[in-house]
Design a protein around this motif. Structure first.
Motif, PDB file in Angstrom:
ATOM      1  N   GLY A   1     -33.081 -30.088  -6.772  1.00 41.09           N
ATOM      2  CA  GLY A   1     -33.037 -28.900  -5.923  1.00 41.09           C
ATOM      3  C   GLY A   1     -34.226 -28.001  -6.226  1.00 41.09           C
ATOM      4  N   CYS A   2     -34.389 -26.938  -5.416  1.00 39.93           N
ATOM      5  CA  CYS A   2     -35.486 -25.977  -5.652  1.00 39.93           C
ATOM      6  C   CYS A   2     -35.335 -25.308  -7.002  1.00 39.93           C
ATOM      7  CB  CYS A   2     -35.446 -24.852  -4.640  1.00 39.93           C
ATOM      8  SG  CYS A   2     -35.565 -25.361  -3.000  1.00 39.93           S
ATOM      9  N   ALA A   3     -34.087 -25.080  -7.419  1.00 37.54           N
ATOM     10  CA  ALA A   3     -33.848 -24.378  -8.681  1.00 37.54           C
ATOM     11  C   ALA A   3     -32.644 -24.978  -9.404  1.00 37.54           C
ATOM     12  CB  ALA A   3     -33.623 -22.896  -8.405  1.00 37.54           C
ATOM     13  N   SER A   4     -32.456 -26.275  -9.239  1.00 38.13           N
ATOM     14  CA  SER A   4     -31.305 -26.936  -9.880  1.00 38.13           C
ATOM     15  C   SER A   4     -31.527 -28.440  -9.887  1.00 38.13           C
ATOM     16  CB  SER A   4     -30.013 -26.614  -9.105  1.00 38.13           C
ATOM     17  OG  SER A   4     -30.125 -27.058  -7.773  1.00 38.13           O
ATOM     18  N   ASN A   5     -30.786 -29.152 -10.704  1.00 38.48           N
ATOM     19  CA  ASN A   5     -30.798 -30.616 -10.666  1.00 38.48           C
ATOM     20  C   ASN A   5     -29.718 -31.094  -9.703  1.00 38.48           C
ATOM     21  OD1 ASN A   5     -31.755 -30.275 -13.955  1.00 38.48           O
ATOM     22  ND2 ASN A   5     -32.952 -31.540 -12.582  1.00 38.48           N
TER      23      ASN A   5
ATOM     24  N   LYS B   1     -42.113 -26.145 -16.758  1.00 41.03           N
ATOM     25  CA  LYS B   1     -41.434 -25.034 -16.078  1.00 41.03           C
ATOM     26  C   LYS B   1     -42.452 -23.908 -15.828  1.00 41.03           C
ATOM     27  CE  LYS B   1     -37.003 -22.590 -16.209  1.00 41.03           C
ATOM     28  NZ  LYS B   1     -36.570 -22.883 -14.855  1.00 41.03           N
TER      29      LYS B   1
ATOM     30  N   THR C   1     -26.678 -28.612 -10.887  1.00 43.76           N
ATOM     31  CA  THR C   1     -26.526 -27.960 -12.193  1.00 43.76           C
ATOM     32  C   THR C   1     -27.742 -27.070 -12.455  1.00 43.76           C
ATOM     33  OG1 THR C   1     -27.561 -29.836 -13.339  1.00 43.76           O
ATOM     34  CG2 THR C   1     -25.159 -29.785 -13.312  1.00 43.76           C
ATOM     35  N   SER C   2     -27.480 -25.915 -13.048  1.00 49.63           N
ATOM     36  CA  SER C   2     -28.558 -25.032 -13.523  1.00 49.63           C
ATOM     37  C   SER C   2     -27.934 -24.000 -14.437  1.00 49.63           C
ATOM     38  CB  SER C   2     -29.263 -24.333 -12.363  1.00 49.63           C
ATOM     39  OG  SER C   2     -28.483 -23.265 -11.889  1.00 49.63           O
ATOM     40  N   ALA C   3     -28.792 -23.299 -15.174  1.00 44.27           N
ATOM     41  CA  ALA C   3     -28.287 -22.325 -16.147  1.00 44.27           C
ATOM     42  C   ALA C   3     -27.379 -21.281 -15.501  1.00 44.27           C
ATOM     43  CB  ALA C   3     -29.464 -21.635 -16.838  1.00 44.27           C
TER      44      ALA C   3
ATOM     45  N   ARG D   1     -37.904 -26.137 -24.760  1.00 42.01           N
ATOM     46  CA  ARG D   1     -38.576 -26.444 -23.490  1.00 42.01           C
ATOM     47  C   ARG D   1     -39.706 -25.460 -23.221  1.00 42.01           C
ATOM     48  NH1 ARG D   1     -35.034 -26.740 -18.063  1.00 42.01           N
ATOM     49  NH2 ARG D   1     -35.011 -24.502 -18.375  1.00 42.01           N
TER      50      ARG D   1
ATOM     51  N   GLY E   1     -33.314 -30.202 -16.576  1.00 42.93           N
ATOM     52  CA  GLY E   1     -32.549 -28.969 -16.816  1.00 42.93           C
ATOM     53  C   GLY E   1     -31.852 -28.973 -18.170  1.00 42.93           C
ATOM     54  N   ILE E   2     -31.746 -27.808 -18.751  1.00 43.91           N
ATOM     55  CA  ILE E   2     -31.004 -27.670 -20.006  1.00 43.91           C
ATOM     56  C   ILE E   2     -29.514 -27.888 -19.720  1.00 43.91           C
ATOM     57  CG2 ILE E   2     -30.428 -26.082 -21.898  1.00 43.91           C
ATOM     58  CD1 ILE E   2     -33.440 -27.105 -21.763  1.00 43.91           C
ATOM     59  N   THR E   3     -29.077 -27.443 -18.549  1.00 48.18           N
ATOM     60  CA  THR E   3     -27.682 -27.653 -18.156  1.00 48.18           C
ATOM     61  C   THR E   3     -27.425 -29.156 -18.019  1.00 48.18           C
ATOM     62  OG1 THR E   3     -28.047 -25.673 -16.842  1.00 48.18           O
ATOM     63  CG2 THR E   3     -25.909 -26.766 -16.573  1.00 48.18           C
ATOM     64  N   ARG E   4     -28.382 -29.859 -17.426  1.00 43.51           N
ATOM     65  CA  ARG E   4     -28.302 -31.332 -17.278  1.00 43.51           C
ATOM     66  C   ARG E   4     -28.165 -31.977 -18.657  1.00 43.51           C
ATOM     67  NH1 ARG E   4     -31.592 -35.919 -17.323  1.00 43.51           N
ATOM     68  NH2 ARG E   4     -31.641 -37.213 -15.447  1.00 43.51           N
TER      69      ARG E   4
ATOM     70  N   HIS F   1     -33.527 -24.153 -24.690  1.00 42.59           N
ATOM     71  CA  HIS F   1     -34.445 -23.405 -23.809  1.00 42.59           C
ATOM     72  C   HIS F   1     -35.753 -23.090 -24.540  1.00 42.59           C
ATOM     73  CE1 HIS F   1     -32.181 -22.682 -20.113  1.00 42.59           C
ATOM     74  NE2 HIS F   1     -31.087 -22.590 -20.859  1.00 42.59           N
TER      75      HIS F   1
ATOM     76  N   ASN G   1     -41.070 -24.473  -3.926  1.00 45.72           N
ATOM     77  CA  ASN G   1     -39.638 -24.214  -4.151  1.00 45.72           C
ATOM     78  C   ASN G   1     -39.203 -22.986  -3.353  1.00 45.72           C
ATOM     79  OD1 ASN G   1     -41.116 -25.317  -6.452  1.00 45.72           O
ATOM     80  ND2 ASN G   1     -39.142 -25.534  -7.428  1.00 45.72           N
TER      81      ASN G   1
HETATM   82  N1  PMP Z   1     -34.914 -27.946 -11.531  1.00 45.73           N
HETATM   83  C1  PMP Z   1     -35.605 -26.864 -11.135  1.00 45.73           C
HETATM   84  C2  PMP Z   1     -36.761 -27.046 -10.206  1.00 45.73           C
HETATM   85  C3  PMP Z   1     -35.251 -25.580 -11.585  1.00 45.73           C
HETATM   86  O1  PMP Z   1     -35.945 -24.503 -11.217  1.00 45.73           O
HETATM   87  C4  PMP Z   1     -34.119 -25.448 -12.436  1.00 45.73           C
HETATM   88  C5  PMP Z   1     -33.678 -24.094 -12.887  1.00 45.73           C
HETATM   89  N2  PMP Z   1     -34.581 -23.497 -13.725  1.00 45.73           N
HETATM   90  C6  PMP Z   1     -33.436 -26.606 -12.816  1.00 45.73           C
HETATM   91  C7  PMP Z   1     -33.851 -27.838 -12.352  1.00 45.73           C
HETATM   92  C8  PMP Z   1     -32.250 -26.530 -13.754  1.00 45.73           C
HETATM   93  O2  PMP Z   1     -32.686 -26.186 -15.039  1.00 45.73           O
HETATM   94  P1  PMP Z   1     -31.711 -25.459 -16.075  1.00 45.73           P
HETATM   95  O3  PMP Z   1     -30.475 -26.263 -16.142  1.00 45.73           O
HETATM   96  O4  PMP Z   1     -32.480 -25.458 -17.337  1.00 45.73           O
HETATM   97  O5  PMP Z   1     -31.474 -24.080 -15.529  1.00 45.73           O
END
Ligand code: PMP
Length: 298
Positions: free
Chosen positions: A196-200, A162, A258-260, A66, A222-225, A63, A169
């Motif tokens: 996704g808006c806040a995820s992969n 980011k 996937t997301s944090a 990034r 994504g870091i989770t990715r 993190h 989003n």
């Molecule tokens: N894509 C977007 C647009 C996001 O906002 C997020 C969450 N921050 C992610 C992917 C996933 O990222 P991460 O796994 O680092 O949370």
């Protein structure tokens, strides 16, 4: 009689939240930023969300890396030395007694008279906050799976940064929420689902190949990715970075985000398309375990 929820803190015992704001630890309610902060006027800033598990930071190093990349791409100077971030982030975990939850860290270009062009040696602003997440929230979503809608991807050409500039989003997520879904998958002009808006976004093809959009300027990697893929390499599961469309979703065996904060969460419906038999498939737990084994705690 109403059942008492012993796990929910009663109002008088609720902790007052503490935020780190430009060098000071402040009462959350009294934490303020200047009205000419460029984050407020231009969305001229970047952020990170760290997951906290058992009071430890998940994938902290990735993190931070990034965060510095995002600042570098936008020519924002780090407000504090790189090796002091961990100290402040850990302080926020301690001061707010966070066991499971998240840390939100935002850096903007700082305060300056409103003008599109920016002063070069601007002192940037930093805010770090933290909050609890109900421990069972993720478990419920994991067990039940989530619904996803689709939305035009209206974002700019540097989704790899980011930035706090999240209006497309926000609008897509609100549209999903109104339609009873938890996430919206964004579809670009070529018909590809970017993320996704806040995820992969991921699909598992019928030939057991896992697919996700290539890591380029069209998505936030994504870091989770990244951690999940690192974990996958140890197993014999095939993965391909490939662009995919709604027709591929229709043929998919399983789907995920996937997301944090969501780790690996199964998707059971995309608009009106039922994925598999409409319930999380058997790869959901496999993938979650793969991710949980691969993440680093600090
Ligand atoms: N894509 C977007 C647009 C996001 O906002 C997020 C969450 N921050 C992610 C992917 C996933 O990222 P991460 O796994 O680092 O949370």
């Amino acid at each position: 009689m109403m059942q008492k929820n012993y796990f929910k803190l009663e109002e008088p015992f609720k902790l007052s939240r503490i935020a780190y704001v430009n060098g000071n630890y402040l009462d959350f309610k009294k934490s303020l930023i200047h009205i000419e902060d460029r984050g407020y006027q231009f969305a001229d800033g970047v952020y990170e969300v760290f997951n906290v598990s058992d009071s430890k930071l998940v994938d902290y190093d990735l993190h931070l890396k990034r965060l510095f990349r995002s600042m570098g791409e936008l020519k924002i100077k780090s407000p504090i030395a790189k090796n002091t971030y961990i100290y402040h982030v850990k302080n926020i975990i301690k001061k707010n007694i966070i066991i499971n939850g998240l840390i939100y860290l935002q850096i903007t270009r700082g305060v300056a008279p409103r003008d599109h062009k920016f002063p070069v040696n601007q002192k940037s602003s930093i805010v770090i906050t933290g909050r609890h997440l109900p421990a069972d929230e993720y478990e419920i979503k994991f067990k039940e799976g989530i619904k996803v809608t689709t939305h035009d991807d209206l974002r700019w050409g540097r989704c790899d940064i980011k930035t706090v500039s999240l209006l497309p989003n926000v609008l897509a997520k609100q549209d999903a929420y109104i339609k009873g879904a938890s996430e919206a998958w964004l579809i670009n002009k070529e018909g590809h689902i970017t993320e996704g808006c806040a995820s992969n976004a991921w699909i598992l093809r019928k030939d057991n190949t896992l697919i996700s959009h290539p890591s380029n300027n069209s998505i936030l990697t994504g870091i989770t990715r990244t951690s999940f893929l690192k974990g996958l390499r140890k197993h014999s599961i095939k993965f391909k970075e490939l662009k995919f469309k709604i027709k591929d979703v229709r043929n998919a065996k399983e789907a995920f985000v996937t997301s944090a904060t969501q780790h690996v969460t199964p998707v059971i419906k995309v608009d009106k398309i039922k994925i598999g038999n409409g319930k999380p498939g058997k790869f959901a737990s496999i993938f979650r375990d793969v991710y949980m084994e691969a993440l680093q705690l600090k």
